[in-house]
Each structure stands twice: as structure tokens, then as C-alpha cells.
Design a protein around this motif. Structure first.
Motif, PDB file in Angstrom:
ATOM      1  N   ALA A   1       0.791  -1.232   0.000  1.00  0.00           N
ATOM      2  CA  ALA A   1       0.000   0.000   0.000  1.00  0.00           C
ATOM      3  C   ALA A   1       0.821   1.279   0.000  1.00  0.00           C
ATOM      4  O   ALA A   1       0.261   2.356  -0.116  1.00  0.00           O
ATOM      5  CB  ALA A   1      -0.950   0.005   1.195  1.00  0.00           C
ATOM      6  N   ASN A   2       2.143   1.175   0.146  1.00  0.00           N
ATOM      7  CA  ASN A   2       2.927   2.401   0.238  1.00  0.00           C
ATOM      8  C   ASN A   2       4.115   2.365  -0.722  1.00  0.00           C
ATOM      9  O   ASN A   2       5.277   2.440  -0.316  1.00  0.00           O
ATOM     10  CB  ASN A   2       3.381   2.646   1.671  1.00  0.00           C
TER      11      ASN A   2
ATOM     12  N   SER B   1      17.091   6.654  -1.798  1.00  0.00           N
ATOM     13  CA  SER B   1      18.038   7.045  -0.750  1.00  0.00           C
ATOM     14  C   SER B   1      19.130   5.999  -0.547  1.00  0.00           C
ATOM     15  O   SER B   1      19.921   6.100   0.388  1.00  0.00           O
ATOM     16  CB  SER B   1      17.289   7.271   0.571  1.00  0.00           C
ATOM     17  N   GLY B   2      19.167   4.983  -1.410  1.00  0.00           N
ATOM     18  CA  GLY B   2      20.236   3.993  -1.351  1.00  0.00           C
ATOM     19  C   GLY B   2      19.955   2.770  -0.517  1.00  0.00           C
ATOM     20  O   GLY B   2      20.850   1.952  -0.296  1.00  0.00           O
ATOM     21  N   PHE B   3      18.730   2.615  -0.044  1.00  0.00           N
ATOM     22  CA  PHE B   3      18.373   1.437   0.739  1.00  0.00           C
ATOM     23  C   PHE B   3      18.111   0.262  -0.189  1.00  0.00           C
ATOM     24  O   PHE B   3      17.714   0.443  -1.344  1.00  0.00           O
ATOM     25  CB  PHE B   3      17.098   1.710   1.557  1.00  0.00           C
ATOM     26  N   VAL B   4      18.319  -0.943   0.329  1.00  0.00           N
ATOM     27  CA  VAL B   4      17.997  -2.158  -0.409  1.00  0.00           C
ATOM     28  C   VAL B   4      16.985  -2.961   0.403  1.00  0.00           C
ATOM     29  O   VAL B   4      16.984  -2.922   1.642  1.00  0.00           O
ATOM     30  CB  VAL B   4      19.243  -3.014  -0.700  1.00  0.00           C
ATOM     31  N   LEU B   5      16.131  -3.670  -0.307  1.00  0.00           N
ATOM     32  CA  LEU B   5      15.132  -4.508   0.353  1.00  0.00           C
ATOM     33  C   LEU B   5      15.850  -5.612   1.113  1.00  0.00           C
ATOM     34  O   LEU B   5      16.652  -6.358   0.543  1.00  0.00           O
ATOM     35  CB  LEU B   5      14.171  -5.095  -0.675  1.00  0.00           C
ATOM     36  N   ASP B   6      15.580  -5.712   2.391  1.00  0.00           N
ATOM     37  CA  ASP B   6      16.194  -6.711   3.252  1.00  0.00           C
ATOM     38  C   ASP B   6      15.312  -7.952   3.352  1.00  0.00           C
ATOM     39  O   ASP B   6      15.779  -9.071   3.215  1.00  0.00           O
ATOM     40  CB  ASP B   6      16.447  -6.112   4.640  1.00  0.00           C
ATOM     41  N   ARG B   7      14.004  -7.722   3.576  1.00  0.00           N
ATOM     42  CA  ARG B   7      13.096  -8.862   3.704  1.00  0.00           C
ATOM     43  C   ARG B   7      11.653  -8.380   3.666  1.00  0.00           C
ATOM     44  O   ARG B   7      11.369  -7.212   3.927  1.00  0.00           O
ATOM     45  CB  ARG B   7      13.349  -9.628   4.992  1.00  0.00           C
ATOM     46  N   LEU B   8      10.772  -9.296   3.324  1.00  0.00           N
ATOM     47  CA  LEU B   8       9.335  -9.069   3.446  1.00  0.00           C
ATOM     48  C   LEU B   8       8.863  -9.876   4.637  1.00  0.00           C
ATOM     49  O   LEU B   8       9.145 -11.070   4.741  1.00  0.00           O
ATOM     50  CB  LEU B   8       8.605  -9.507   2.175  1.00  0.00           C
TER      51      LEU B   8
ATOM     52  N   PRO C   1       2.960  -8.182   5.513  1.00  0.00           N
ATOM     53  CA  PRO C   1       2.705  -7.003   4.685  1.00  0.00           C
ATOM     54  C   PRO C   1       3.791  -5.930   4.779  1.00  0.00           C
ATOM     55  O   PRO C   1       3.690  -4.896   4.125  1.00  0.00           O
ATOM     56  CB  PRO C   1       1.389  -6.470   5.257  1.00  0.00           C
ATOM     57  N   VAL C   2       4.823  -6.168   5.562  1.00  0.00           N
ATOM     58  CA  VAL C   2       5.850  -5.149   5.818  1.00  0.00           C
ATOM     59  C   VAL C   2       7.114  -5.436   5.010  1.00  0.00           C
ATOM     60  O   VAL C   2       7.646  -6.544   5.029  1.00  0.00           O
ATOM     61  CB  VAL C   2       6.195  -5.085   7.317  1.00  0.00           C
ATOM     62  N   ALA C   3       7.564  -4.413   4.297  1.00  0.00           N
ATOM     63  CA  ALA C   3       8.846  -4.476   3.582  1.00  0.00           C
ATOM     64  C   ALA C   3       9.898  -3.793   4.447  1.00  0.00           C
ATOM     65  O   ALA C   3       9.730  -2.632   4.835  1.00  0.00           O
ATOM     66  CB  ALA C   3       8.741  -3.780   2.230  1.00  0.00           C
ATOM     67  N   TRP C   4      10.951  -4.511   4.763  1.00  0.00           N
ATOM     68  CA  TRP C   4      12.059  -3.976   5.554  1.00  0.00           C
ATOM     69  C   TRP C   4      13.223  -3.660   4.633  1.00  0.00           C
ATOM     70  O   TRP C   4      13.637  -4.489   3.826  1.00  0.00           O
ATOM     71  CB  TRP C   4      12.511  -4.982   6.613  1.00  0.00           C
ATOM     72  N   TYR C   5      13.748  -2.456   4.765  1.00  0.00           N
ATOM     73  CA  TYR C   5      14.880  -1.980   3.976  1.00  0.00           C
ATOM     74  C   TYR C   5      16.039  -1.668   4.907  1.00  0.00           C
ATOM     75  O   TYR C   5      15.851  -1.379   6.084  1.00  0.00           O
ATOM     76  CB  TYR C   5      14.501  -0.707   3.218  1.00  0.00           C
TER      77      TYR C   5
END
Length: 100
Positions: free
Chosen positions: A67-68, A78-85, A88-92
Motif C-alpha cells: 500500500a505504500n 536514498s540507497g536502501f535495499v530490500l532486506d526482507r518481506l 505485509p511489511v517491507a524492511w529496507y
């Protein structure tokens, strides 16, 4: 964040760094001010400052994965990479780069 004397957003940490040196950030931009790069500017500035602080090795952030998409773009710009899902939450995360 202030523009023309009005608060249009905020950006800060969600507590101190953990024992591994990871600090989580949070941010928000007023609806009328979105889409102008302010979120990316604030996120990148805070992240750069944090990664220069002693005891900080990584900056983390989370957002609603589905949703976001705007927040996900802010983090990626800003240079972040996806760490994990995590549901429903994406952690960067953005790691401190080695000197040299």
C-alpha cells in the motif's frame, strides 16, 4: 521539515541503535507536499548523518509493502535495499560503507 514557515514533514529515529549498530528511521510528509522529493531529501540526509555517527553500522526502515509504494521509492532513491518481506511489511536497510 519546514517550508515557507510551515511544518510539512518529519524524519527521525525510532530509538537508539541496537547492540549490532542498527538504527531504525521513520518519516512522513504532509499530503499536500508529497511528490516533490522532500521525503527522499530528508531520508537521505538523515541516513547519511546517522551512518557517520559512532556506533551506527546500518540504518533500517519499514513500510507497507503493497500500500505504500511511494515510501518504498523514497527508500530506494536514498540507497536502501530490500532486506526482507515480513507479511505485509517491507524492511529496507542501508549499511555503512567501508572507508577507503
Amino acid at each position: 521539515m519546514v517550508r515557507d514557515g510551515l511544518v510539512v514533514g518529519e524524519c527521525g529515529t525510532h530509538g537508539p541503535p541496537d547492540p549490532d549498530g542498527v538504527v531504525e528511521i521513520r518519516y512522513g510528509i504532509a499530503v499536500a507536499e508529497r511528490g516533490q522529493g522532500l521525503g527522499t531529501e530528508a531520508c537521505a540526509a538523515l541516513t547519511g548523518w546517522l551512518l557517520g555517527r559512532p556506533g551506527v553500522s546500518c540504518v533500517a526502515a519499514s513500510t507497507d509493502a503493497a500500500a505504500n509504494s511511494a515510501s518504498r521509492r523514497v527508500l530506494e532513491r536514498s540507497g536502501f535495499v530490500l532486506d526482507r518481506l515480513d507479511g505485509p511489511v517491507a524492511w529496507y536497510r542501508k549499511e555503512r560503507q567501508p572507508a577507503g
